[in-house]
Motif scaffolding. Structure first.
Motif, PDB file in Angstrom:
ATOM      1  N   GLY A  31       0.816  -1.204   0.000  1.00  0.00           N
ATOM      2  CA  GLY A  31       0.000   0.000   0.000  1.00  0.00           C
ATOM      3  C   GLY A  31       0.853   1.259   0.000  1.00  0.00           C
ATOM      4  O   GLY A  31       2.080   1.214  -0.089  1.00  0.00           O
ATOM      5  N   SER A  32       0.194   2.398   0.121  1.00  0.00           N
ATOM      6  CA  SER A  32       0.858   3.693   0.046  1.00  0.00           C
ATOM      7  C   SER A  32       1.651   4.008   1.315  1.00  0.00           C
ATOM      8  O   SER A  32       1.085   4.078   2.410  1.00  0.00           O
ATOM      9  CB  SER A  32      -0.184   4.796  -0.183  1.00  0.00           C
ATOM     10  N   THR A  33       2.947   4.202   1.160  1.00  0.00           N
ATOM     11  CA  THR A  33       3.792   4.601   2.291  1.00  0.00           C
ATOM     12  C   THR A  33       3.418   5.996   2.770  1.00  0.00           C
ATOM     13  O   THR A  33       3.366   6.269   3.978  1.00  0.00           O
ATOM     14  CB  THR A  33       5.275   4.557   1.891  1.00  0.00           C
ATOM     15  N   MET A  34       3.135   6.891   1.835  1.00  0.00           N
ATOM     16  CA  MET A  34       2.799   8.268   2.182  1.00  0.00           C
ATOM     17  C   MET A  34       1.539   8.326   3.036  1.00  0.00           C
ATOM     18  O   MET A  34       1.501   8.992   4.083  1.00  0.00           O
ATOM     19  CB  MET A  34       2.622   9.094   0.905  1.00  0.00           C
ATOM     20  N   LEU A  35       0.497   7.619   2.616  1.00  0.00           N
ATOM     21  CA  LEU A  35      -0.750   7.630   3.384  1.00  0.00           C
ATOM     22  C   LEU A  35      -0.589   6.914   4.719  1.00  0.00           C
ATOM     23  O   LEU A  35      -1.193   7.297   5.723  1.00  0.00           O
ATOM     24  CB  LEU A  35      -1.878   6.990   2.574  1.00  0.00           C
ATOM     25  N   ARG A  36       0.221   5.865   4.747  1.00  0.00           N
ATOM     26  CA  ARG A  36       0.442   5.141   6.002  1.00  0.00           C
ATOM     27  C   ARG A  36       1.092   6.044   7.042  1.00  0.00           C
ATOM     28  O   ARG A  36       0.715   6.042   8.216  1.00  0.00           O
ATOM     29  CB  ARG A  36       1.316   3.907   5.754  1.00  0.00           C
ATOM     30  N   GLU A  37       2.064   6.843   6.610  1.00  0.00           N
ATOM     31  CA  GLU A  37       2.747   7.741   7.548  1.00  0.00           C
ATOM     32  C   GLU A  37       1.815   8.827   8.060  1.00  0.00           C
ATOM     33  O   GLU A  37       1.959   9.288   9.193  1.00  0.00           O
ATOM     34  CB  GLU A  37       3.966   8.354   6.862  1.00  0.00           C
ATOM     35  N   LYS A  38       0.836   9.228   7.245  1.00  0.00           N
ATOM     36  CA  LYS A  38      -0.078  10.289   7.655  1.00  0.00           C
ATOM     37  C   LYS A  38      -1.225   9.770   8.509  1.00  0.00           C
ATOM     38  O   LYS A  38      -1.591  10.391   9.518  1.00  0.00           O
ATOM     39  CB  LYS A  38      -0.644  10.993   6.413  1.00  0.00           C
ATOM     40  N   PHE A  39      -1.802   8.638   8.124  1.00  0.00           N
ATOM     41  CA  PHE A  39      -3.034   8.179   8.770  1.00  0.00           C
ATOM     42  C   PHE A  39      -2.834   7.043   9.768  1.00  0.00           C
ATOM     43  O   PHE A  39      -3.690   6.826  10.626  1.00  0.00           O
ATOM     44  CB  PHE A  39      -4.038   7.718   7.701  1.00  0.00           C
ATOM     45  N   ALA A  40      -1.732   6.298   9.669  1.00  0.00           N
ATOM     46  CA  ALA A  40      -1.640   5.060  10.442  1.00  0.00           C
ATOM     47  C   ALA A  40      -0.330   4.918  11.198  1.00  0.00           C
ATOM     48  O   ALA A  40       0.096   3.807  11.499  1.00  0.00           O
ATOM     49  CB  ALA A  40      -1.832   3.875   9.497  1.00  0.00           C
ATOM     50  N   PHE A  41       0.301   6.027  11.542  1.00  0.00           N
ATOM     51  CA  PHE A  41       1.621   5.986  12.177  1.00  0.00           C
ATOM     52  C   PHE A  41       1.600   5.288  13.526  1.00  0.00           C
ATOM     53  O   PHE A  41       2.631   4.790  13.983  1.00  0.00           O
ATOM     54  CB  PHE A  41       2.174   7.406  12.326  1.00  0.00           C
ATOM     55  N   ASP A  42       0.432   5.236  14.188  1.00  0.00           N
ATOM     56  CA  ASP A  42       0.352   4.614  15.512  1.00  0.00           C
ATOM     57  C   ASP A  42      -0.498   3.341  15.509  1.00  0.00           C
ATOM     58  O   ASP A  42      -0.864   2.837  16.571  1.00  0.00           O
ATOM     59  CB  ASP A  42      -0.210   5.606  16.530  1.00  0.00           C
ATOM     60  N   MET A  43      -0.829   2.820  14.333  1.00  0.00           N
ATOM     61  CA  MET A  43      -1.660   1.619  14.249  1.00  0.00           C
ATOM     62  C   MET A  43      -0.807   0.360  14.162  1.00  0.00           C
ATOM     63  O   MET A  43       0.378   0.410  13.816  1.00  0.00           O
ATOM     64  CB  MET A  43      -2.573   1.697  13.017  1.00  0.00           C
ATOM     65  N   VAL A  44      -1.405  -0.764  14.477  1.00  0.00           N
ATOM     66  CA  VAL A  44      -0.756  -2.054  14.284  1.00  0.00           C
ATOM     67  C   VAL A  44      -0.498  -2.246  12.792  1.00  0.00           C
ATOM     68  O   VAL A  44      -1.368  -1.953  11.964  1.00  0.00           O
ATOM     69  CB  VAL A  44      -1.646  -3.204  14.808  1.00  0.00           C
ATOM     70  N   ARG A  45       0.683  -2.723  12.443  1.00  0.00           N
ATOM     71  CA  ARG A  45       1.009  -2.954  11.036  1.00  0.00           C
ATOM     72  C   ARG A  45       0.889  -4.442  10.723  1.00  0.00           C
ATOM     73  O   ARG A  45       1.301  -5.285  11.514  1.00  0.00           O
ATOM     74  CB  ARG A  45       2.413  -2.441  10.719  1.00  0.00           C
ATOM     75  N   GLY A  46       0.291  -4.743   9.567  1.00  0.00           N
ATOM     76  CA  GLY A  46       0.094  -6.143   9.225  1.00  0.00           C
ATOM     77  C   GLY A  46       0.031  -6.364   7.728  1.00  0.00           C
ATOM     78  O   GLY A  46       0.141  -5.429   6.929  1.00  0.00           O
ATOM     79  N   ASN A  47      -0.162  -7.617   7.353  1.00  0.00           N
ATOM     80  CA  ASN A  47      -0.298  -8.028   5.955  1.00  0.00           C
ATOM     81  C   ASN A  47      -1.638  -8.731   5.808  1.00  0.00           C
ATOM     82  O   ASN A  47      -1.891  -9.754   6.449  1.00  0.00           O
ATOM     83  CB  ASN A  47       0.854  -8.950   5.564  1.00  0.00           C
ATOM     84  N   THR A  48      -2.482  -8.174   4.969  1.00  0.00           N
ATOM     85  CA  THR A  48      -3.896  -8.537   4.936  1.00  0.00           C
ATOM     86  C   THR A  48      -4.216  -9.471   3.776  1.00  0.00           C
ATOM     87  O   THR A  48      -3.887  -9.172   2.630  1.00  0.00           O
ATOM     88  CB  THR A  48      -4.748  -7.251   4.823  1.00  0.00           C
ATOM     89  N   VAL A  49      -4.874 -10.583   4.098  1.00  0.00           N
ATOM     90  CA  VAL A  49      -5.327 -11.532   3.088  1.00  0.00           C
ATOM     91  C   VAL A  49      -6.706 -11.100   2.594  1.00  0.00           C
ATOM     92  O   VAL A  49      -7.612 -10.837   3.393  1.00  0.00           O
ATOM     93  CB  VAL A  49      -5.418 -12.956   3.654  1.00  0.00           C
TER      94      VAL A  49
END
Length: 285
Positions: free
Chosen positions: A176-194
């Motif tokens: 997914g988008s690194t840019m959006l992840r840094e803005k919206f999900a910097f404190d969320m659990v990170r995972g790989n989604t099936v």
């Protein structure tokens, strides 16, 4: 300059795109997507203004503002087949001149954020968590119809997963988008989604029919490629990520974890989990 035929891109009489029933002026540069049409209202209730509404099939659209920022929320229904319709027509709204049917030379990039529910594959991923999908792994066949380019790591994961599950087709894996992840999900659990192509058999649920892959959930729980583990599953993320890459849009999937398949537990208050994720995303626009 490419001209698209009337049967390749169908338009309504008012020159809106066929399924979404939208015109270019009906969307903003930031799009929030939800699966459930009723969830559109749960997002737009927090808007300061709602300037446009459209109800067409499962595709419900509200465009408005939140703290002065323009934002659109659209429902897609379930599955990557609906995601393909949604992404193709959304892209056409910004990258095709609907009057001349010609593809624009200068392409526009949208920011698209999925706000959805998901089940955990791992025992230690607690109910109520907010998880960002670093990668989407598609167990559906949508990408067999497109020329998707995967990175070396993505290819390694999907080749190993196909052999591991003994599938007759190759899954696909997209970041997914690194840019959006840094803005919206910097404190969320990170995972790989099936991403599964159905809710029952493709997610290992046995109601009345015999399953070809009766141990699918357990197999997915234990699959890994070095430190790449599968954390959760749903029905859209991989399709979003693959089409986002192909079309040149920034795409991110955020997941409210409301079930844990490893423990066979379901959230006692799933609405609270998804509502807290909605508010978090809106505050970070």
């Amino acid at each position: 300059m490419q001209t698209i035929s009337e049967t390749d891109l169908i338009l309504n009489k008012d020159r809106s795109v066929y399924h979404l029933n939208l015109k270019p002026e009906n969307i903003s540069d930031t799009i929030l997507t939800v699966g459930d049409p009723s969830r559109v209202f749960r997002v737009s209730q927090y808007f300061d203004t709602i300037d446009f509404e459209m109800n067409r099939r499962e595709f419900i659209t509200h465009k408005g503002t939140y703290k002065g920022k323009k934002v659109t929320v659209i429902s897609t229904g379930m599955g990557t087949d609906n995601v393909e319709i949604f992404m193709t027509e959304l892209d056409a709204l910004v990258n095709v001149d609907l009057k001349t049917r010609q593809v624009k030379e200068k392409k526009k990039k949208l920011n698209i954020i999925r706000i959805g529910t998901s089940g955990s594959l791992q025992e230690d991923l607690r109910l109520g968590s907010h998880l960002v999908s670093d990668f989407g792994v598609g167990l559906d066949t949508l990408m067999t119809f497109y020329n998707l380019r995967q990175t070396g790591q993505e290819n390694t994961v999907t080749n190993k997963l196909r052999d591991y599950l003994d599938f007759p087709f190759k899954p696909y894996c997209v970041e997914g988008s690194t840019m959006l992840r840094e803005k919206f999900a910097f404190d969320m659990v990170r995972g790989n989604t099936v991403t599964c192509p159905g809710f029952y058999g493709p997610q290992g649920r046995n109601v009345r029919l015999d399953l070809k892959y009766p141990h699918l959930m357990e197999d997915l729980m234990y699959f890994h490629e070095e430190d790449f583990w599968l954390t959760n599953f749903e029905m859209e993320t991989a399709g979003y990520y693959a089409l986002g890459r192909l079309m040149g849009h920034e795409m991110l999937s955020l997941n409210a974890i409301i079930a844990n398949r490893a423990k066979n537990k379901f959230s006692k208050d799933p609405d609270r989990v998804i509502d807290s994720l909605i508010r978090k995303v809106l505050e970070r626009l």
